[in-house]
Design a protein around this motif. Structure first.
Motif, PDB file in Angstrom:
ATOM      1  N   LEU A   1     -21.354 -23.025 -15.201  1.00 39.01           N
ATOM      2  CA  LEU A   1     -19.996 -23.603 -14.665  1.00 39.01           C
ATOM      3  C   LEU A   1     -20.360 -24.738 -14.497  1.00 39.01           C
ATOM      4  O   LEU A   1     -21.169 -25.365 -13.859  1.00 39.01           O
ATOM      5  CB  LEU A   1     -19.574 -23.059 -13.203  1.00 39.01           C
ATOM      6  CG  LEU A   1     -19.503 -21.383 -13.003  1.00 39.01           C
ATOM      7  CD1 LEU A   1     -18.842 -21.184 -11.498  1.00 39.01           C
ATOM      8  CD2 LEU A   1     -18.588 -21.077 -14.103  1.00 39.01           C
TER       9      LEU A   1
ATOM     10  N   TYR B   1     -17.964 -20.209  -1.484  1.00 37.04           N
ATOM     11  CA  TYR B   1     -19.011 -19.773  -2.535  1.00 37.04           C
ATOM     12  C   TYR B   1     -18.659 -18.200  -2.499  1.00 37.04           C
ATOM     13  O   TYR B   1     -18.507 -17.323  -1.338  1.00 37.04           O
ATOM     14  CB  TYR B   1     -20.477 -20.004  -2.124  1.00 37.04           C
ATOM     15  CG  TYR B   1     -20.607 -21.555  -2.037  1.00 37.04           C
ATOM     16  CD1 TYR B   1     -21.001 -22.059  -3.299  1.00 37.04           C
ATOM     17  CD2 TYR B   1     -20.428 -22.267  -0.999  1.00 37.04           C
ATOM     18  CE1 TYR B   1     -21.305 -23.382  -3.195  1.00 37.04           C
ATOM     19  CE2 TYR B   1     -20.973 -23.529  -0.925  1.00 37.04           C
ATOM     20  CZ  TYR B   1     -21.467 -24.400  -2.280  1.00 37.04           C
ATOM     21  OH  TYR B   1     -21.497 -25.404  -2.202  1.00 37.04           O
TER      22      TYR B   1
ATOM     23  N   GLN C   1     -11.986 -12.033  -9.914  1.00 37.33           N
ATOM     24  CA  GLN C   1     -13.104 -12.840  -9.427  1.00 37.33           C
ATOM     25  C   GLN C   1     -14.355 -12.022 -10.300  1.00 37.33           C
ATOM     26  O   GLN C   1     -14.432 -11.047 -10.303  1.00 37.33           O
ATOM     27  CB  GLN C   1     -13.179 -12.652  -8.154  1.00 37.33           C
ATOM     28  CG  GLN C   1     -12.428 -13.200  -6.912  1.00 37.33           C
ATOM     29  CD  GLN C   1     -12.259 -14.736  -7.311  1.00 37.33           C
ATOM     30  OE1 GLN C   1     -13.180 -15.384  -7.893  1.00 37.33           O
ATOM     31  NE2 GLN C   1     -11.365 -15.515  -6.631  1.00 37.33           N
TER      32      GLN C   1
HETATM   33  C1  G1P Z   1     -17.070 -20.185  -8.295  1.00 38.17           C
HETATM   34  C2  G1P Z   1     -17.467 -18.641  -7.948  1.00 38.17           C
HETATM   35  C3  G1P Z   1     -18.189 -18.447  -6.744  1.00 38.17           C
HETATM   36  C4  G1P Z   1     -19.463 -19.450  -6.938  1.00 38.17           C
HETATM   37  C5  G1P Z   1     -18.974 -20.818  -7.026  1.00 38.17           C
HETATM   38  C6  G1P Z   1     -20.204 -21.766  -7.602  1.00 38.17           C
HETATM   39  O1  G1P Z   1     -16.092 -20.612  -7.271  1.00 38.17           O
HETATM   40  O2  G1P Z   1     -16.252 -18.075  -7.880  1.00 38.17           O
HETATM   41  O3  G1P Z   1     -18.666 -17.386  -6.433  1.00 38.17           O
HETATM   42  O4  G1P Z   1     -20.198 -19.487  -5.557  1.00 38.17           O
HETATM   43  O5  G1P Z   1     -18.304 -21.034  -8.236  1.00 38.17           O
HETATM   44  O6  G1P Z   1     -19.939 -23.261  -7.930  1.00 38.17           O
HETATM   45  P1  G1P Z   1     -15.219 -21.830  -7.534  1.00 38.17           P
HETATM   46  O7  G1P Z   1     -16.307 -23.008  -7.021  1.00 38.17           O
HETATM   47  O8  G1P Z   1     -14.885 -22.221  -9.093  1.00 38.17           O
HETATM   48  O9  G1P Z   1     -14.103 -21.757  -6.650  1.00 38.17           O
END
Ligand code: G1P
Length: 292
Positions: free
Chosen positions: A132, A173, A232
């Motif tokens: 990410l 998170y 998710q």
């Molecule tokens: C996503 C995931 C989450 C994780 C996070 C880390 O959430 O769903 O489990 O902890 O990234 O950055 P988001 O930040 O996209 O809502």
């Protein structure tokens, strides 16, 4: 899954509403930290970990991500003519020759698990990485994904990056419970998406780096919408844990939450202070600004 990962998935179809109005036209993954867009840091980390196939899960508004990784013929010609070989190398290095970029579309924003599932036709059933790009991880030694890929290969297991967060932040998170933590890793026994602090199994949070068994795709197909009404990735991982070992890994390095404005500012300051040309002027400017 004792294979080395070769493929990395970058879910980049999000709206980036926290950075409006900038993200009205610029995808948040293209926001720069000093002189590189966020996506480039994640791509460099994946390549360093050994990946040669990069799968970008985008939507129809994200042409600039594809444009960025495309060859810029005109610009290259101009720089070549002007004898600007350093700049030429900079734009060519965006993607080394041995690496290929594949773009798949996520037609509807149904959640991170759904975005990852969109990459299945390219990834197949082999182990792969998910990065990410909002989570920018900085390490002087091997990158976070490289550390995780090594562990995944050695332990024949999926590996998820984690970090301790203040308990009041668990609602932002995925949170894990673990057992047999030794050194930097331990087996995950439970994983929950965005629990309230009162019900969170720990304060060990999932950060945006995953090495996953290809088996997750089949499980994601059957994953129902969870937190926030979205499919998710966390719930897919929970299902995977019932079949295979999934490890939590406390990576070496510092993470900047560039999905938030303050995180992007912090990363910019830190990278400027570490930049060979900018370190001194940045330091001087900050001193003066703080003294005002
Ligand atoms: C996503 C995931 C989450 C994780 C996070 C880390 O959430 O769903 O489990 O902890 O990234 O950055 P988001 O930040 O996209 O809502």
């Amino acid at each position: 899954m004792s294979q080395r990962i070769r493929k990395a998935v970058f879910p980049v179809a999000g709206l980036g509403t926290r950075f409006l109005p900038a993200t009205k036209t610029v995808p948040k993954e293209m926001l720069p930290v000093v002189d590189k867009p966020l996506i480039q840091y994640a791509v460099d980390e994946a390549i360093e970990a050994g990946c040669d196939t990069l799968v970008f899960v985008t939507n129809r508004y994200k042409h600039s991500v594809a444009d960025y990784f495309d060859k810029a013929y005109e610009l290259e010609q101009k720089l070549e003519k002007a004898g600007k070989s350093e700049l030429l190398a900079v734009i060519r290095d965006v993607l080394p020759r041995h690496v290929r970029a594949v773009f798949v579309t996520q037609a509807e924003a149904l959640g991170l698990g759904h975005a990852v599932l969109c990459a299945q036709p390219v990834v197949g059933d082999e182990p792969f990485a998910v990065l990410l790009p909002d989570d920018l991880i900085w390490n002087k030694g091997p990158g976070a994904l490289r550390q995780m890929a090594d562990l995944a290969e050695k332990e024949s297991a999926s590996v998820i990056a984690v970090q301790d967060v203040p308990r009041e932040q668990t609602g932002s998170y995925g949170i894990v419970a673990t057992r047999d933590f030794s050194g930097r890793h331990g087996e995950i026994t439970a994983i929950v998406e965005k629990p309230r602090p009162e019900v969170a199994p720990s304060n060990l949070a999932v950060v945006g780096r995953y090495v996953l068994s290809g088996r997750i795709f089949e499980l994601l197909k059957h994953t129902r919408p969870g937190a926030g009404g979205e499919i998710q990735l966390t719930d897919g991982i929970a299902a995977l844990m019932a079949e295979e070992r999934v490890l939590a890994y406390r990576f070496q390095g510092r993470r900047f939450d560039c999905g938030s404005r303050i995180g992007l500012v912090e990363a910019t300051i830190e990278f400027a202070l570490d930049h060979e040309d900018l370190a001194e002027p940045a330091r001087e400017y900050m001193r003066a600004a703080l003294a005002r």
